[in-house]
Motif scaffolding. Structure first.
Motif, PDB file in Angstrom:
ATOM      1  N   ASP A 101       0.812  -1.147  -0.203  1.00 22.04           N
ATOM      2  CA  ASP A 101       0.020   0.087  -0.007  1.00 22.04           C
ATOM      3  C   ASP A 101       0.852   1.350   0.087  1.00 22.04           C
ATOM      4  OD1 ASP A 101      -2.316  -1.501   0.047  1.00 22.04           O
ATOM      5  OD2 ASP A 101      -2.660  -1.513   2.106  1.00 22.04           O
ATOM      6  N   ALA A 102       1.882   1.186   0.495  1.00 15.83           N
ATOM      7  CA  ALA A 102       2.901   2.561   0.600  1.00 15.83           C
ATOM      8  C   ALA A 102       3.509   2.688  -0.743  1.00 15.83           C
ATOM      9  CB  ALA A 102       4.046   2.149   1.496  1.00 15.83           C
ATOM     10  N   GLN A 103       3.494   1.784  -1.609  1.00 11.26           N
ATOM     11  CA  GLN A 103       4.176   1.879  -3.038  1.00 11.26           C
ATOM     12  C   GLN A 103       3.327   3.198  -3.723  1.00 11.26           C
ATOM     13  OE1 GLN A 103       5.277  -1.332  -5.542  1.00 11.26           O
ATOM     14  NE2 GLN A 103       3.724  -2.343  -4.369  1.00 11.26           N
ATOM     15  N   ASP A 104       4.112   3.798  -4.356  1.00  6.47           N
ATOM     16  CA  ASP A 104       3.512   4.957  -5.393  1.00  6.47           C
ATOM     17  C   ASP A 104       3.340   4.099  -6.677  1.00  6.47           C
ATOM     18  OD1 ASP A 104       2.883   6.663  -7.290  1.00  6.47           O
ATOM     19  OD2 ASP A 104       4.595   7.821  -6.816  1.00  6.47           O
ATOM     20  N   PRO A 105       2.018   3.771  -7.033  1.00  6.12           N
ATOM     21  CA  PRO A 105       1.748   3.042  -8.383  1.00  6.12           C
ATOM     22  C   PRO A 105       2.328   3.601  -9.847  1.00  6.12           C
ATOM     23  CG  PRO A 105      -0.322   3.739  -7.491  1.00  6.12           C
ATOM     24  CD  PRO A 105       0.708   4.318  -6.661  1.00  6.12           C
ATOM     25  N   HIS A 106       2.265   4.961  -9.614  1.00 11.72           N
ATOM     26  CA  HIS A 106       2.657   5.496 -10.807  1.00 11.72           C
ATOM     27  C   HIS A 106       4.223   5.791 -11.280  1.00 11.72           C
ATOM     28  CE1 HIS A 106      -1.422   7.123 -10.776  1.00 11.72           C
ATOM     29  NE2 HIS A 106      -1.254   7.323  -9.338  1.00 11.72           N
ATOM     30  N   ARG A 107       4.468   5.431 -12.379  1.00 14.04           N
ATOM     31  CA  ARG A 107       5.795   5.333 -12.970  1.00 14.04           C
ATOM     32  C   ARG A 107       6.046   6.199 -13.981  1.00 14.04           C
ATOM     33  NH1 ARG A 107       5.724   2.914  -8.936  1.00 14.04           N
ATOM     34  NH2 ARG A 107       6.848   0.882  -8.510  1.00 14.04           N
ATOM     35  N   GLU A 108       7.242   7.170 -14.016  1.00  8.54           N
ATOM     36  CA  GLU A 108       7.564   7.943 -14.879  1.00  8.54           C
ATOM     37  C   GLU A 108       8.072   7.484 -16.025  1.00  8.54           C
ATOM     38  OE1 GLU A 108      10.391  11.951 -15.483  1.00  8.54           O
ATOM     39  OE2 GLU A 108       9.697  11.422 -13.427  1.00  8.54           O
ATOM     40  N   LEU A 109       7.534   7.729 -17.362  1.00 13.91           N
ATOM     41  CA  LEU A 109       8.096   7.747 -18.657  1.00 13.91           C
ATOM     42  C   LEU A 109       9.011   8.498 -19.202  1.00 13.91           C
ATOM     43  CD1 LEU A 109       4.832   5.712 -20.140  1.00 13.91           C
ATOM     44  CD2 LEU A 109       6.993   4.420 -19.370  1.00 13.91           C
ATOM     45  N   PRO A 110      10.022   8.004 -20.131  1.00 12.14           N
ATOM     46  CA  PRO A 110      10.866   9.194 -20.878  1.00 12.14           C
ATOM     47  C   PRO A 110       9.885   9.747 -21.856  1.00 12.14           C
ATOM     48  CG  PRO A 110      11.489   7.020 -21.516  1.00 12.14           C
ATOM     49  CD  PRO A 110      10.476   6.810 -20.559  1.00 12.14           C
ATOM     50  N   PRO A 111      10.273  11.053 -22.296  1.00 13.28           N
ATOM     51  CA  PRO A 111       9.700  11.626 -23.424  1.00 13.28           C
ATOM     52  C   PRO A 111       9.729  11.014 -24.990  1.00 13.28           C
ATOM     53  CG  PRO A 111      11.734  12.730 -22.946  1.00 13.28           C
ATOM     54  CD  PRO A 111      11.382  11.837 -21.987  1.00 13.28           C
ATOM     55  N   SER A 112       8.984  10.885 -25.504  1.00 14.86           N
ATOM     56  CA  SER A 112       9.055  10.337 -26.882  1.00 14.86           C
ATOM     57  C   SER A 112      10.328  10.806 -27.556  1.00 14.86           C
ATOM     58  CB  SER A 112       7.834  10.927 -27.877  1.00 14.86           C
ATOM     59  OG  SER A 112       8.079  10.200 -29.001  1.00 14.86           O
ATOM     60  N   MET A 113      11.112   9.795 -28.325  1.00 13.18           N
ATOM     61  CA  MET A 113      12.334  10.200 -28.883  1.00 13.18           C
ATOM     62  C   MET A 113      12.477   8.845 -29.752  1.00 13.18           C
ATOM     63  SD  MET A 113      15.159   9.260 -26.057  1.00 13.18           S
ATOM     64  CE  MET A 113      14.255   9.990 -24.835  1.00 13.18           C
ATOM     65  N   PRO A 114      13.273   9.191 -31.266  1.00 15.28           N
ATOM     66  CA  PRO A 114      13.426   8.233 -32.029  1.00 15.28           C
ATOM     67  C   PRO A 114      14.360   6.802 -31.448  1.00 15.28           C
ATOM     68  CG  PRO A 114      14.297  10.371 -32.878  1.00 15.28           C
ATOM     69  CD  PRO A 114      14.134  10.373 -31.552  1.00 15.28           C
ATOM     70  N   GLY A 115      13.706   5.934 -31.679  1.00 14.33           N
ATOM     71  CA  GLY A 115      14.512   4.384 -30.989  1.00 14.33           C
ATOM     72  C   GLY A 115      13.558   4.062 -29.980  1.00 14.33           C
ATOM     73  N   LEU A 116      12.790   4.729 -29.377  1.00 14.79           N
ATOM     74  CA  LEU A 116      11.812   4.247 -27.994  1.00 14.79           C
ATOM     75  C   LEU A 116      10.436   4.086 -28.663  1.00 14.79           C
ATOM     76  CD1 LEU A 116      11.637   4.265 -25.165  1.00 14.79           C
ATOM     77  CD2 LEU A 116      11.124   6.622 -25.062  1.00 14.79           C
ATOM     78  N   LYS A 117      10.119   2.892 -28.111  1.00 15.05           N
ATOM     79  CA  LYS A 117       8.581   2.622 -28.410  1.00 15.05           C
ATOM     80  C   LYS A 117       8.198   2.215 -27.115  1.00 15.05           C
ATOM     81  CE  LYS A 117       5.769  -1.272 -30.461  1.00 15.05           C
ATOM     82  NZ  LYS A 117       6.042  -2.524 -31.383  1.00 15.05           N
ATOM     83  N   ILE A 118       6.940   2.682 -26.636  1.00 17.49           N
ATOM     84  CA  ILE A 118       6.087   2.285 -25.590  1.00 17.49           C
ATOM     85  C   ILE A 118       4.897   1.717 -25.912  1.00 17.49           C
ATOM     86  CG2 ILE A 118       5.310   3.343 -23.362  1.00 17.49           C
ATOM     87  CD1 ILE A 118       7.239   5.636 -23.712  1.00 17.49           C
ATOM     88  N   VAL A 119       4.765   0.636 -25.283  1.00 20.27           N
ATOM     89  CA  VAL A 119       3.562  -0.128 -24.983  1.00 20.27           C
ATOM     90  C   VAL A 119       2.606  -0.108 -23.804  1.00 20.27           C
ATOM     91  CG1 VAL A 119       2.591  -2.450 -25.648  1.00 20.27           C
ATOM     92  CG2 VAL A 119       4.621  -1.599 -26.928  1.00 20.27           C
ATOM     93  N   THR A 120       1.350   0.283 -23.654  1.00 21.97           N
ATOM     94  CA  THR A 120       0.853   0.161 -22.434  1.00 21.97           C
ATOM     95  C   THR A 120      -0.013  -1.072 -22.404  1.00 21.97           C
ATOM     96  OG1 THR A 120       0.657   2.555 -22.595  1.00 21.97           O
ATOM     97  CG2 THR A 120      -0.936   1.409 -21.143  1.00 21.97           C
ATOM     98  N   ILE A 121       0.268  -1.772 -21.153  1.00 22.80           N
ATOM     99  CA  ILE A 121      -0.358  -2.937 -20.618  1.00 22.80           C
ATOM    100  C   ILE A 121      -1.608  -2.745 -19.719  1.00 22.80           C
ATOM    101  CG2 ILE A 121       0.009  -5.418 -19.747  1.00 22.80           C
ATOM    102  CD1 ILE A 121       1.555  -4.819 -22.401  1.00 22.80           C
ATOM    103  N   THR A 122      -2.612  -3.146 -19.739  1.00 25.26           N
ATOM    104  CA  THR A 122      -3.921  -2.982 -18.997  1.00 25.26           C
ATOM    105  C   THR A 122      -4.283  -3.965 -18.255  1.00 25.26           C
ATOM    106  OG1 THR A 122      -5.276  -2.690 -20.524  1.00 25.26           O
ATOM    107  CG2 THR A 122      -4.278  -0.481 -20.203  1.00 25.26           C
ATOM    108  N   GLU A 123      -4.036  -5.078 -18.408  1.00 25.78           N
ATOM    109  CA  GLU A 123      -4.516  -6.331 -17.888  1.00 25.78           C
ATOM    110  C   GLU A 123      -3.467  -7.454 -17.789  1.00 25.78           C
ATOM    111  OE1 GLU A 123      -6.548  -8.720 -21.359  1.00 25.78           O
ATOM    112  OE2 GLU A 123      -7.415  -7.128 -21.195  1.00 25.78           O
TER     113      GLU A 123
END
Length: 161
Positions: free
Chosen positions: A139-161
Motif C-alpha cells: 500500500d505504501a508504493q507509489d503505483p505511478h511510474r515516470e516514462l521518458p519523453p518520446s524520441m527516435p528509437g523508443l517504443k512504448i506499449v501500454t499493458i492494462t491487464e
C-alpha cells in the motif's frame, strides 16, 4: 540510441505485482534475449532481506551489475530484457550499445496487483522472487511510474491487464 538497430532493450515499467517479470520472461524466451531480473540479481548477493527498505538498499549495486551484463550481451549481438526500467540508465545503455528500446508500461488495478503479490508470496519462482511483501509495504508504493519523453528509437506499449 538507434531506431534501426537489430538489437533491442526490452524494459518493463510498473509497480510490484503488475506482471513485469512474467512478460519479461516470455519476451526473453521468444526473442532469445538475455533476461535480467532485479529480484534475481539482488538474490544472488546472498544478503538477508527482511523488508522493502532492505531490498531497495541493494538496488544500486544490482542495477550496476545488470548494466554491465547487458552491455556485454548487446555488444555480442544479443538483445536484453529487463523486468525493471530506470531513466536515464536505459537510454545510456542504448546509446552505448547502439540499440533501440521497447518499453512495456503496466497500468494494472491495485486489487489485481495485490492478488498477484499474494500469489507470488507463496509460490516464489526460483531465482526471481525471494522475499515476502506485506500489505503495508504494498500500500505504501507509489503505483505511478515516470516514462521518458518520446524520441527516435523508443517504443512504448501500454499493458492494462
Amino acid at each position: 540510441m538507434n531506431p534501426d538497430s537489430s538489437l533491442t532493450i526490452y524494459a518493463m515499467v510498473g509497480p510490484m505485482g503488475s506482471g513485469k517479470t512474467t512478460l519479461a520472461l516470455k519476451i526473453a524466451k521468444e526473442q532469445g534475449a538475455l533476461f535480467q531480473t532485479l529480484d534475481g540479481t539482488i538474490k544472488s548477493f546472498n544478503e538477508p532481506i527482511g523488508d522493502l527498505k532492505g531490498y531497495e538498499s541493494l538496488m544500486p549495486k544490482a542495477l550496476d551489475l545488470m548494466f554491465s551484463r547487458a552491455l556485454q550481451a548487446l555488444k555480442s549481438g544479443q538483445s536484453v530484457v529487463f523486468d525493471v526500467a530506470r531513466w536515464p540508465w536505459l537510454i545510456e545503455l542504448a546509446d552505448a550499445a547502439n540499440a533501440k528500446i521497447e518499453v512495456y508500461h503496466f497500468e494494472i488495478p491495485a486489487e489485481e496487483r495485490w492478488r498477484r503479490v499474494q500469489k507470488r508470496n507463496t509460490e516464489k519462482i526460483e531465482n526471481v522472487y525471494h522475499w515476502t511483501m506485506s500489505k503495508e509495504e504494498f500500500d505504501a508504493q507509489d503505483p505511478h511510474r515516470e516514462l521518458p519523453p518520446s524520441m527516435p528509437g523508443l517504443k512504448i506499449v501500454t499493458i492494462t491487464e
